[in-house]
Design a protein around this motif. Structure first.
Motif, PDB file in Angstrom:
ATOM      1  N   PRO A 257       6.060  16.301  19.293  1.00  0.00           N
ATOM      2  CA  PRO A 257       6.271  14.861  19.378  1.00  0.00           C
ATOM      3  C   PRO A 257       4.986  14.090  19.097  1.00  0.00           C
ATOM      4  O   PRO A 257       3.904  14.529  19.465  1.00  0.00           O
ATOM      5  CB  PRO A 257       6.716  14.654  20.829  1.00  0.00           C
ATOM      6  CG  PRO A 257       6.255  15.857  21.563  1.00  0.00           C
ATOM      7  CD  PRO A 257       6.253  16.981  20.579  1.00  0.00           C
ATOM      8  N   ARG A 258       5.097  12.977  18.405  1.00  0.00           N
ATOM      9  CA  ARG A 258       3.948  12.125  18.119  1.00  0.00           C
ATOM     10  C   ARG A 258       4.355  10.685  18.357  1.00  0.00           C
ATOM     11  O   ARG A 258       5.512  10.333  18.233  1.00  0.00           O
ATOM     12  CB  ARG A 258       3.521  12.248  16.654  1.00  0.00           C
ATOM     13  CG  ARG A 258       3.297  13.644  16.155  1.00  0.00           C
ATOM     14  CD  ARG A 258       2.936  13.635  14.679  1.00  0.00           C
ATOM     15  NE  ARG A 258       1.613  13.068  14.490  1.00  0.00           N
ATOM     16  CZ  ARG A 258       1.291  12.236  13.505  1.00  0.00           C
ATOM     17  NH1 ARG A 258       2.198  11.829  12.654  1.00  0.00           N
ATOM     18  NH2 ARG A 258       0.070  11.786  13.389  1.00  0.00           N
ATOM     19  N   SER A 259       3.369   9.869  18.700  1.00  0.00           N
ATOM     20  CA  SER A 259       3.666   8.436  18.769  1.00  0.00           C
ATOM     21  C   SER A 259       3.326   7.824  17.411  1.00  0.00           C
ATOM     22  O   SER A 259       2.825   8.501  16.522  1.00  0.00           O
ATOM     23  CB  SER A 259       2.858   7.788  19.887  1.00  0.00           C
ATOM     24  OG  SER A 259       1.488   8.048  19.710  1.00  0.00           O
ATOM     25  N   ARG A 260       3.614   6.533  17.262  1.00  0.00           N
ATOM     26  CA  ARG A 260       3.381   5.881  15.972  1.00  0.00           C
ATOM     27  C   ARG A 260       2.416   4.716  16.125  1.00  0.00           C
ATOM     28  O   ARG A 260       2.577   3.895  17.007  1.00  0.00           O
ATOM     29  CB  ARG A 260       4.705   5.358  15.398  1.00  0.00           C
ATOM     30  CG  ARG A 260       5.489   6.391  14.682  1.00  0.00           C
ATOM     31  CD  ARG A 260       5.793   5.938  13.259  1.00  0.00           C
ATOM     32  NE  ARG A 260       6.033   7.076  12.414  1.00  0.00           N
ATOM     33  CZ  ARG A 260       5.068   7.685  11.712  1.00  0.00           C
ATOM     34  NH1 ARG A 260       3.838   7.227  11.744  1.00  0.00           N
ATOM     35  NH2 ARG A 260       5.343   8.719  10.961  1.00  0.00           N
ATOM     36  N   PHE A 261       1.429   4.678  15.239  1.00  0.00           N
ATOM     37  CA  PHE A 261       0.475   3.577  15.301  1.00  0.00           C
ATOM     38  C   PHE A 261       1.006   2.368  14.540  1.00  0.00           C
ATOM     39  O   PHE A 261       1.022   1.254  15.023  1.00  0.00           O
ATOM     40  CB  PHE A 261      -0.853   4.023  14.705  1.00  0.00           C
ATOM     41  CG  PHE A 261      -1.865   2.924  14.613  1.00  0.00           C
ATOM     42  CD1 PHE A 261      -2.320   2.299  15.762  1.00  0.00           C
ATOM     43  CD2 PHE A 261      -2.348   2.512  13.382  1.00  0.00           C
ATOM     44  CE1 PHE A 261      -3.256   1.280  15.688  1.00  0.00           C
ATOM     45  CE2 PHE A 261      -3.276   1.498  13.305  1.00  0.00           C
ATOM     46  CZ  PHE A 261      -3.735   0.874  14.456  1.00  0.00           C
ATOM     47  N   ARG A 262       1.480   2.614  13.336  1.00  0.00           N
ATOM     48  CA  ARG A 262       1.988   1.517  12.513  1.00  0.00           C
ATOM     49  C   ARG A 262       3.434   1.241  12.882  1.00  0.00           C
ATOM     50  O   ARG A 262       4.296   2.074  12.660  1.00  0.00           O
ATOM     51  CB  ARG A 262       1.933   1.883  11.038  1.00  0.00           C
ATOM     52  CG  ARG A 262       0.544   2.033  10.532  1.00  0.00           C
ATOM     53  CD  ARG A 262       0.154   0.870   9.659  1.00  0.00           C
ATOM     54  NE  ARG A 262      -1.247   1.028   9.287  1.00  0.00           N
ATOM     55  CZ  ARG A 262      -2.179   0.135   9.550  1.00  0.00           C
ATOM     56  NH1 ARG A 262      -1.879  -0.998  10.144  1.00  0.00           N
ATOM     57  NH2 ARG A 262      -3.424   0.334   9.191  1.00  0.00           N
TER      58      ARG A 262
ATOM     59  N   GLU B  59       0.812   3.982   1.436  1.00  0.00           N
ATOM     60  CA  GLU B  59       1.178   4.543   2.720  1.00  0.00           C
ATOM     61  C   GLU B  59       2.296   3.737   3.376  1.00  0.00           C
ATOM     62  O   GLU B  59       3.189   4.291   4.012  1.00  0.00           O
ATOM     63  CB  GLU B  59      -0.028   4.574   3.641  1.00  0.00           C
ATOM     64  CG  GLU B  59       0.289   5.384   4.860  1.00  0.00           C
ATOM     65  CD  GLU B  59      -0.882   5.419   5.811  1.00  0.00           C
ATOM     66  OE1 GLU B  59      -1.298   6.514   6.158  1.00  0.00           O
ATOM     67  OE2 GLU B  59      -1.371   4.352   6.190  1.00  0.00           O
TER      68      GLU B  59
ATOM     69  N   GLN C 274       0.847  -1.188   0.000  1.00  0.00           N
ATOM     70  CA  GLN C 274       0.000   0.000   0.000  1.00  0.00           C
ATOM     71  C   GLN C 274       0.885   1.240   0.000  1.00  0.00           C
ATOM     72  O   GLN C 274       1.923   1.273   0.662  1.00  0.00           O
ATOM     73  CB  GLN C 274      -0.894   0.006   1.229  1.00  0.00           C
ATOM     74  CG  GLN C 274      -1.981  -1.013   1.112  1.00  0.00           C
ATOM     75  CD  GLN C 274      -2.982  -0.920   2.222  1.00  0.00           C
ATOM     76  OE1 GLN C 274      -2.836  -0.118   3.118  1.00  0.00           O
ATOM     77  NE2 GLN C 274      -3.999  -1.740   2.161  1.00  0.00           N
TER      78      GLN C 274
ATOM     79  N   GLY D 258       2.793  10.805   2.277  1.00  0.00           N
ATOM     80  CA  GLY D 258       1.520  10.129   2.513  1.00  0.00           C
ATOM     81  C   GLY D 258       0.345  10.977   2.032  1.00  0.00           C
ATOM     82  O   GLY D 258      -0.558  10.486   1.364  1.00  0.00           O
TER      83      GLY D 258
END
Lengths: 263, 290, 287
Positions: A233-238, A134, A132, A162
């Motif tokens: 700052p961000r967390s990651r889902f994938r 993304e 995919q 993305g």
């Protein structure tokens, strides 16, 4: 016209190739490229072809899609072949028709060169058909991760990529609708003088651009409203999980490299 | 006025202005919306509705005045916090998808909250179930219908667990069935009691269901009150370019025929009133007859 | 017969692995001078059908007859400009397709393309602007300065300016306010009555067309599953359901009441007056 191009499209499926870590598929590409460039004879090309066919089989996607992926470049491949036939005079003479002479060396070089291109397109198609967009973007981001320390904003790049992947089809669709609407209103470019053609095409960029801007603003609103801030700052889902199959897959690409080197 | 306990209100606006150059899009707007209220905002295009709600979470910054969200005074420093309190759903379902799948799109907001992967998965599951989109989680937004897109957008917003939900003409691009389903979701959220709902709409049937109707005109609040009363006012409807709700049209048609069931704005209430009126008539008719 | 589709099929071959059916042996006959509502859920084939009407899409199978043009499947000859002139197509959000720097130039675009003289075209533009209710003073403005309602009107006028016999519109009222919606429908209705044009409107709001359209067509899975009047349609619950529509309020209320009283749901025009009259009659008969 974009509809004719199939390379780069994702084909839904659940084969083991689909399930591989995108990083594995991306890492395999340069290995395969090395093999493709090292090949210089029938045997090597044949070995690579067999290997590629095996991978294609693994994707569960019919062969004809891979052939369709090559179609736009068929002409170029043919050109390469003919070029070698005409100008490469190595090995024994196979055919002599006056000015037109074909040598065995020329034939082999022509076929190998053309098949290099075909092999590469087929494998690129394997990558895009089974991954995919993304995931491709994120895989790329995670492969580029080490470059963060020299100041490359990889997270932002991945997000941009993305979003571009997400919106390019929509913008194309809008452009197509505009085109159809104007055809309905009697637009026939072929009957117009060049100057008028150029003026019209520039004028048509206006609604396409405003449309893209409108979407960009809408998207920015939606992202901001959901708490996105540049650089925060961000967390990651994938999270990608590297499995044994991935190691095996990349390892398997040493085979064509070896084959190309030895045969 | 100054004695209001600020945290009692989900939204509090005091003399808010917004303008570019010398034209004011919003003029001296003061509003207090208590927790749990369902508020509809009406007004013709260009009345300042979208501007008003974009001021709440700082997508646009007011030029003058005060805004408090859940008791939190809006400023550059509190904006991040305030956005956690307000979830926003927009009119165009296409433009609000960031992710390439529904699941990734819900995750986008959660990533911004820096949640752990487990918590994200948990929330995605919970809210996908609540809005009945579990089967859509792996789909690309382009393959969804308008109604499915809006439900996904709501799930993405609710998963961030805001206390205020703002809908900017969220039903305007939906078909009738999807519009009704969206209204059902709003009813459920209202009944839940956890959410303050603020909805910009052109749909009088939706206004009839709300607790409160605020009418904007030329950047000012021209009416603010119960929809049961405001929807009866022909002048207001005309100014907002609206038609009277069907229930009300029916009540008026009935009155012309000598049947007076009052002036009702909700379909359900009219339905009940008609049944009641009929039963009474029937009873008196049979009563006098027998 | 002004439009007829005979066993028309169309497949989208470019979306993923298997071709997607757009139209599936669709049969349809539409008569001249009427206002026709086309309803259906997203992906049912409404837009695909519309685009067959002026040859933007060509059928894989079957025959499409529009006015005196026959579009056979497999015929790849160029579409005559005359067909495009006589069948005007208004796409979704047509204001997004305005591109010239003044409204007037945009409206002139069609007529000039079809080879009209400047004077003829200018006259046609004025007529079209008048018909949609666009103030003539706005013609000199940039389309991007108009309000959303005015932009929509300008975009419809841009198609109307070429004076088509058939005008087909894809969700022309989407995201307009209720008053503008009603206004546009009234004007389109006027085109059929005053000018004898055939107007086809794709919509997903039944209520806005119930009192204007003469004929209702419901499409599902690339086939016509209903064709008839509003009176017939509003009582067909399954058909409405398939098309993503709701029965109008009046039908819902009458239906519930009838069920409570144990009588049959009455057939009536779906508006408040008809419902009130029925209810009054009901009380009358009771006493």
């Amino acid at each position: 016209m974009k509809r004719k191009i199939i390379l780069g499209r994702y084909m839904e499926g659940d084969s083991w190739v689909h399930r591989l870590d995108p990083r594995a598929k991306m890492a395999a590409m340069p290995l395969f490229m090395v093999a493709v460039f090292m090949v210089d004879g029938y045997m090597g090309a044949l070995a690579l072809l067999l290997f590629t066919l095996a991978v294609i089989r693994g994707t569960g996607i019919p062969y004809r899609y891979f052939i369709r992926a090559m179609k736009p470049l068929m002409f170029l491949m043919l050109f390469i072949l003919v070029f070698h036939l005409l100008y490469d005079a190595g090995g024994s003479k196979l055919l002599d028709a006056g000015a037109f002479k074909v040598y065995a060396g020329g034939l082999e070089k022509g076929i190998v060169s053309a098949s290099r291109m075909a092999l590469f397109i087929m494998l690129a198609a394997v990558l895009t058909f089974t991954t995919q967009p993304e995931q491709l973007a994120q895989g790329l981001g995670s492969l580029l991760k080490p470059l963060t320390c020299i100041g490359l904003p990889t997270d932002r790049l991945v997000l941009m990529l993305g979003i571009a992947l997400r919106f390019i089809p929509t913008i194309f669709e809008e452009a197509e609708r505009l085109w159809k609407a104007l055809q309905s209103r009697g637009l026939d470019l072929s009957s117009r003088p060049l100057r008028e053609k150029a003026r019209l095409i520039i004028a048509l960029l206006v609604p396409v651009t405003t449309g893209a801007f409108r979407r960009a603003i809408g998207l920015a609103d939606s992202m901001e409203a959901r708490g996105y801030r540049l650089g925060a700052p961000r967390s990651r889902f994938r999270a990608f999980v590297w499995k044994r199959a991935d190691t095996l897959f990349v390892g398997a690409f040493l085979l064509p490299v070896a084959a190309a080197a030895l045969l | 006025m100054g004695t209001i306990d600020k945290s009692k209100h989900a939204v509090l606006l005091e003399h808010v202005y917004y303008g570019q150059g010398c034209t004011n899009v919003l003029k001296d707007v003061s509003l207090a919306i208590p927790h749990g209220q369902w508020v509809c905002i009406a007004g013709r295009n260009g009345a300042g509705k979208s501007t008003l709600i974009r001021l709440l979470n700082g997508l646009l910054l007011m030029s003058r005045g005060r805004i408090l969200i859940d008791g939190l005074e809006q400023s550059g420093r509190t904006l991040g916090d305030i956005r956690r309190h307000i979830g926003m759903v927009f009119a165009n379902p296409d433009d609000q998808f960031v992710g390439l799948t529904v699941e990734d799109d819900i995750a986008f907001g959660l990533e911004n909250l820096c949640l752990s992967r487990e918590e994200m998965q948990h929330r995605i599951q919970t809210y996908a179930e609540r809005l009945d989109i579990v089967h859509l989680l792996n789909r690309h937004p382009a393959t969804l219908s308008g109604g499915q897109k809006q439900r996904s957008a709501i799930a993405a917003v609710l998963a961030m667990e805001p206390s205020i939900l703002v809908l900017d003409e969220a039903a305007s691009m939906l078909d009738e069935k999807a519009k009704n389903e969206l209204l059902d979701s709003m009813r459920a959220m209202h009944a839940d009691g956890r959410y303050t709902l603020i909805s910009i709409t052109h749909d009088v049937e939706e206004m009839a269901e709300a607790d409160r109707l605020i009418v904007l005109d030329g950047g000012m609040v021209t009416a603010d009150g119960s929809p049961r009363e405001l929807l009866l006012r022909e002048d207001l409807l005309q100014r907002c370019r609206l038609k009277a709700p069907f229930a009300l049209q029916l009540c008026r048609e009935l009155k012309e025929r000598g049947i007076d069931i009052g002036e009702l704005v909700r379909e359900k209430e009219v339905q009940e009133a008609l049944w009641l009126y009929h039963s009474k008539r029937y009873l008196t008719a049979t009563g006098t007859g027998g | 017969m002004v439009i007829s589709f005979e066993e028309v099929s169309y497949r989208y071959r470019d979306r993923g692995m298997t071709p997607i059916l757009g139209l599936d042996g669709l049969n349809l006959e539409l008569e001249e001078g009427r206002m026709i509502a086309v309803l259906g859920a997203p992906g049912s084939g409404k837009s695909t059908m519309l685009q067959h009407m002026n040859g933007l899409m060509r059928a894989d199978e079957g025959l499409v007859r529009i006015l005196d043009f026959n579009l056979e499947s497999g015929d790849s000859r160029k579409i005559p400009p005359k067909l495009r002139q006589r069948v005007g197509l208004v796409f979704q959000y047509p204001e997004q397709q305005l591109f010239e720097d003044t409204v007037e130039k945009d409206l002139l675009f069609g007529p000039l393309n079809f080879g009209w003289s400047e004077a003829e075209a200018a006259e046609a533009v004025r007529r079209a602007a008048f018909f949609v209710g666009l103030d003539e003073a706005l013609l000199a403005q940039s389309p991007f300065k108009l309000s959303s309602g005015q932009m929509r009107k300008a975009a419809v006028a841009a198609v109307l300016a070429a004076d088509p016999d058939i005008l087909a519109l894809d969700e022309p009222t989407a995201s307009l306010d209720p008053a503008s919606r009603e206004d546009l429908m009234q004007r389109l209705h006027g085109l059929t009555k005053a000018e004898g044009k055939t107007v086809i409107v794709v919509t997903h709001r039944l209520e806005e067309l119930v009192s204007y359209a003469d004929d209702f067509v419901v499409i599902k899975g690339g086939r016509v599953i209903f064709q008839g009047t509003a009176r017939e349609l509003v009582h067909k619950q399954e058909v409405l359901e398939e098309a993503g529509l709701m029965a109008p309020s009046s039908v819902r209320i009458a239906g519930t009441l009838a069920a409570q009283l144990g009588i049959e749901t009455p057939e009536m025009l779906p508006d408040a007056a008809a419902l009130a009259a029925w209810y009054a009659g009901l009380l009358e008969s009771q006493s």
